[in-house]
Design an enzyme around this catalytic site. Structure first.
Site, short mmCIF file in Angstrom:
data_model
loop_
_atom_site.label_atom_id
_atom_site.label_comp_id
_atom_site.label_asym_id
_atom_site.label_seq_id
_atom_site.Cartn_x
_atom_site.Cartn_y
_atom_site.Cartn_z
N HIS A 39 -89.01 44.75 -17.12
CA HIS A 39 -89.28 46.19 -16.44
C HIS A 39 -89.90 47.64 -16.49
O HIS A 39 -89.76 47.39 -18.54
CB HIS A 39 -87.00 47.17 -16.98
CG HIS A 39 -86.70 46.13 -15.39
ND1 HIS A 39 -85.42 46.32 -14.93
CD2 HIS A 39 -85.96 44.89 -15.27
CE1 HIS A 39 -84.96 46.03 -14.21
NE2 HIS A 39 -85.39 44.51 -14.49
N TYR A 49 -79.59 55.86 -15.16
CA TYR A 49 -78.48 56.22 -15.96
C TYR A 49 -78.49 57.10 -15.13
O TYR A 49 -78.98 58.50 -15.29
CB TYR A 49 -79.40 56.08 -17.71
CG TYR A 49 -79.83 55.98 -18.20
CD1 TYR A 49 -80.14 54.27 -17.89
CD2 TYR A 49 -78.24 54.98 -19.32
CE1 TYR A 49 -80.55 53.17 -18.74
CE2 TYR A 49 -78.69 54.34 -20.56
CZ TYR A 49 -80.16 53.18 -19.61
OH TYR A 49 -79.94 52.04 -21.08
N PRO A 86 -73.83 52.26 -26.98
CA PRO A 86 -74.62 51.35 -25.69
C PRO A 86 -75.72 52.23 -24.99
O PRO A 86 -76.67 51.59 -24.18
CB PRO A 86 -73.58 50.72 -25.39
CG PRO A 86 -72.08 51.20 -25.23
CD PRO A 86 -72.45 52.34 -26.47
N LYS A 88 -79.35 50.18 -27.96
CA LYS A 88 -80.17 49.77 -28.83
C LYS A 88 -79.45 48.56 -30.35
O LYS A 88 -79.58 48.24 -31.27
CB LYS A 88 -80.21 51.02 -30.10
CG LYS A 88 -81.46 51.93 -29.61
CD LYS A 88 -82.47 51.21 -29.38
CE LYS A 88 -83.97 51.94 -28.33
NZ LYS A 88 -84.77 50.92 -28.03
N TYR A 128 -87.06 53.96 -26.13
CA TYR A 128 -85.86 53.12 -25.83
C TYR A 128 -86.99 51.85 -25.19
O TYR A 128 -86.00 50.43 -25.47
CB TYR A 128 -86.78 53.86 -23.72
CG TYR A 128 -85.05 53.41 -22.94
CD1 TYR A 128 -85.15 52.30 -22.54
CD2 TYR A 128 -84.19 53.29 -23.05
CE1 TYR A 128 -84.83 51.10 -21.26
CE2 TYR A 128 -82.97 52.45 -22.27
CZ TYR A 128 -83.48 51.40 -21.43
OH TYR A 128 -82.99 51.00 -20.50
#
Ligand code: FAS
Ligand code: PHB
Length: 394
Positions: free
Chosen positions: A72, A201, A293, A297, A385
Site C-alpha cells: 500500500h 481511518y 492498534p 504498531k 506510519y
C-alpha cells in the site's frame, strides 16, 4: 537439556527471533503454552512496516509475503465528510506498508521452523524462569505431566502481555507506565471485497471506524465501542448498519457485507515496562509493551525488539561483543516510546471521547485540520506510519 537461547512464547516475536537466531547458527528452543492451532486462531494485526517486511525476508519467509502481500502506497483519513489521502510513498521518499495478516506471518514462521527442525515445545505447563541474574539461567516446564529443565545462556521473554517473563523481574525493579483508553474496538473479519483499495481511518461523531483488509477478497473492519459493550450485543447486521452510518453515503452504498468469520472486542491499552531486561532475561514484544492498534504498531514494535535482540546476540556469539548485552533495553525502548507516542497521537486524533470538554473538542478538530491539512502534518503521520528507521547496533 542445554541450548544457547530459550524463547518463551511462539507468537510472532518468539518465532521470528527463533528463526533469525537459527539462521545465524545460534541454537534455541521455544516453549509455548498453547497449541499451534490456538496460536493461529488469534486474529490480530494486518499492517507490516517496510522494516518488518525486510526482517521477515532476512528470516527466510519473504517469498509468500512478496507474492501475496498487498503493498500500500497510501492510506486515507476521513473526517467532516472529507477524504484526505496520505501519500506514504511520496511523503517518505519511497517507503510503503504491506497488508499481510499476523496469522499468515505466524503460519509462515511456524512452517519455516518445522522445515529447519528447531525445537518448539507446545502445550507446556507451569513455565518458570530461574537464575536470570546468573550466567547460567534455566527454564523449567511441564510436558506430558513430566517436569523438564533447559539450561541456557539467555532467555527471551516473548510471552505476550499475560506471560510469565515480565513477572520474573522483581516489582521493585520494574517501572511501569500505563494508560487505559475509555473505549474498545469491535473488530469483524469477513470474506467480502474491501470497500476501498486503501485503508480508511474515519473520525465520526458516532465514533471511530477503520476499513482495513487482509486480501482483495477478505476485509477487516473496526468500530469504536464503549467498554460496556459485549460482542454478543453485535449481530453482524447491527455491525454493518453502524459501519455504514460512520461512512459517507458513496462508500456506504458500495460496502459489501457478509457473514463474520471472526468478531471480537479488544480493549485499548498503552503500556511500557522499563527496563526491558533483567540479567540474562530480555523482554520482547507484548511482554514489554502494548499500544492501541490505531497506529498499526503492535506487531511492528515486536519486530523492532526482535531486530535489536537478534543483532546483539549475533554480535555476542560471533564477535564476542558482551558489551552490547546491557544496551538492548535502551535500543529497544527508544523506538518503543516513539511507537507509543504515535499510537496515542492517532488515538487522540480520531476517537470520540465522551468526557471531552468543548475546548478539548475544538483542540481535536484543530489537530485534524492541521495534521491532515499541512505538508508538515502529513509528513509526520506518513513517516511514523511506514515505520521510523532502526538504529544501527554498534
Ligand atoms: P503474542 O501475545 O502474540 O504471543 C505471546 C505467546 O506467548 C502466545 O502464543 C502465548 O500463548 C504464549 N505464552 C503466554 N504465556 C506463556 C507462558 N507462561 N509460557 C509459554 N508461553 C506463553 N497489533 C497491530 O499492529 N494491529 C492490530 O490490529 C492488532 N490487533 C490486536 C488485537 C488483539 C485482541 C490483541 C490482543 C493484540 C492486537 N495487536 C495488534 C497486537 C498484537 O498483534 C501483538 O503486537 C503481537 O501479537 C505481539 O506478538 P508477541 O509479542 O509474540 O505476543
Ligand atoms: C488491521 O487490519 O487489523 C489493522 C490495520 C490498521 C490498524 C489496526 C489494525 O491501525
Amino acid at each position: 537439556m542445554k541450548t544457547r537461547v530459550v524463547i518463551i512464547g511462539a507468537g510472532p516475536s518468539g518465532l521470528l527471533l527463533g528463526q533469525l537466531l537459527h539462521n545465524a547458527g545460534i541454537p534455541n528452543v521455544i516453549i509455548e503454552r498453547q497449541t499451534p492451532e490456538y496460536v493461529l486462531g488469534r486474529i490480530r494485526a494486518g499492517i507490516l512496516e517496510s522494516g518488518t517486511v525486510e526482517l521477515l525476508r532476512q528470516a527466510g519467509i519473504g517469498e509468500r509475503i512478496d507474492a501475496e502481500g498487498l503493498v500500500h502506497h497510501g492510506v486515507e483519513f476521513l473526517f467532516d465528510a472529507r477524504r484526505i489521502p496520505v501519500a506514504l510513498e511520496q511523503l517518505t521518499g519511497g517507503k510503503c506498508v504491506t497488508v499481510y495478516g499476523q496469522t499468515e506471518v505466524t503460519r509462515d514462521l511456524m512452517a519455516a521452523r518445522q522445515r529447519c527442525g528447531a525445537r518448539t515445545v507446545y502445550g507446556a505447563g507451569r513455565v518458570e524462569l530461574h537464575d536470570t541474574k546468573s550466567d547460567r539461567p534455566c527454564v523449567t516446564y511441564e510436558e506430558h505431566g513430566e517436569r523438564c529443565r533447559i539450561e541456557c545462556d539467555f532467555i527471551a521473554g516473548c510471552d505476550g502481555f499475560h506471560g510469565v517473563s515480565r513477572q520474573t523481574i522483581p516489582a521493585a525493579t520494574r517501572r511501569e507506565y500505563e494508560r487505559l483508553w475509555p473505549f474498545g474496538w469491535l473488530g469483524l473479519l469477513a470474506d467480502t471485497p474491501p470497500v476501498n483499495n486503501e485503508l480508511i481511518y474515519a473520525h465520526h461523531a458516532r465514533g471511530f471506524a477503520l476499513c482495513s483488509q487482509r486480501s482483495l477478497t477478505r476485509s477487516r473492519y473496526y468500530l469504536q465501542v464503549p467498554l460496556s459493550e459485549q460482542v454478543d450485543m453485535w449481530p453482524d447486521e447491527r455491525f454493518w448498519q453502524e459501519l455504514k452510518r460512520r461512512l459517507p453515503s458513496d462508500l456506504a452504498a458500495r460496502l459489501v457485507t457478509g457473514h463474520s468469520l471472526e468478531k471480537s472486542i479488544a480493549p485499548l491499552r498503552s503500556y511500557v515496562v522499563e527496563p526491558m531486561q533483567y540479567g540474562r532475561l530480555f523482554l520482547v514484544g507484548d511482554a514489554a509493551h502494548i499500544v492501541p492498534p490505531t497506529g498499526a504498531k503492535g506487531l511492528n514494535l515486536a519486530a523492532s525488539d526482535v531486530n535489536y535482540l537478534w543483532r546483539i546476540l549475533c554480535a555476542y556469539y560471533h564477535q564476542g561483543r558482551s558489551d552490547l548485552l546491557s544496551r538492548y533495553s535502551a535500543y529497544a525502548l527508544d523506538r518503543v516510546w516513539k511507537g507509543e507516542r504515535f499510537s496515542a497521537f492517532m488515538t487522540h486524533l480520531l476517537h470520540d471521547f465522551s468526557d471531552s470538554t468543548p475546548f478539548d473538542k475544538k483542540m481535536q478538530e484543530a489537530d485534524r485540520r492541521y495534521y491532515l491539512g499541512s505538508q508538515a502534518g502529513l509528513t509526520t503521520i506518513a513517516e511514523n506510519y511506514v515505520g521510523l528507521p532502526f538504529e544501527t547496533v554498534a
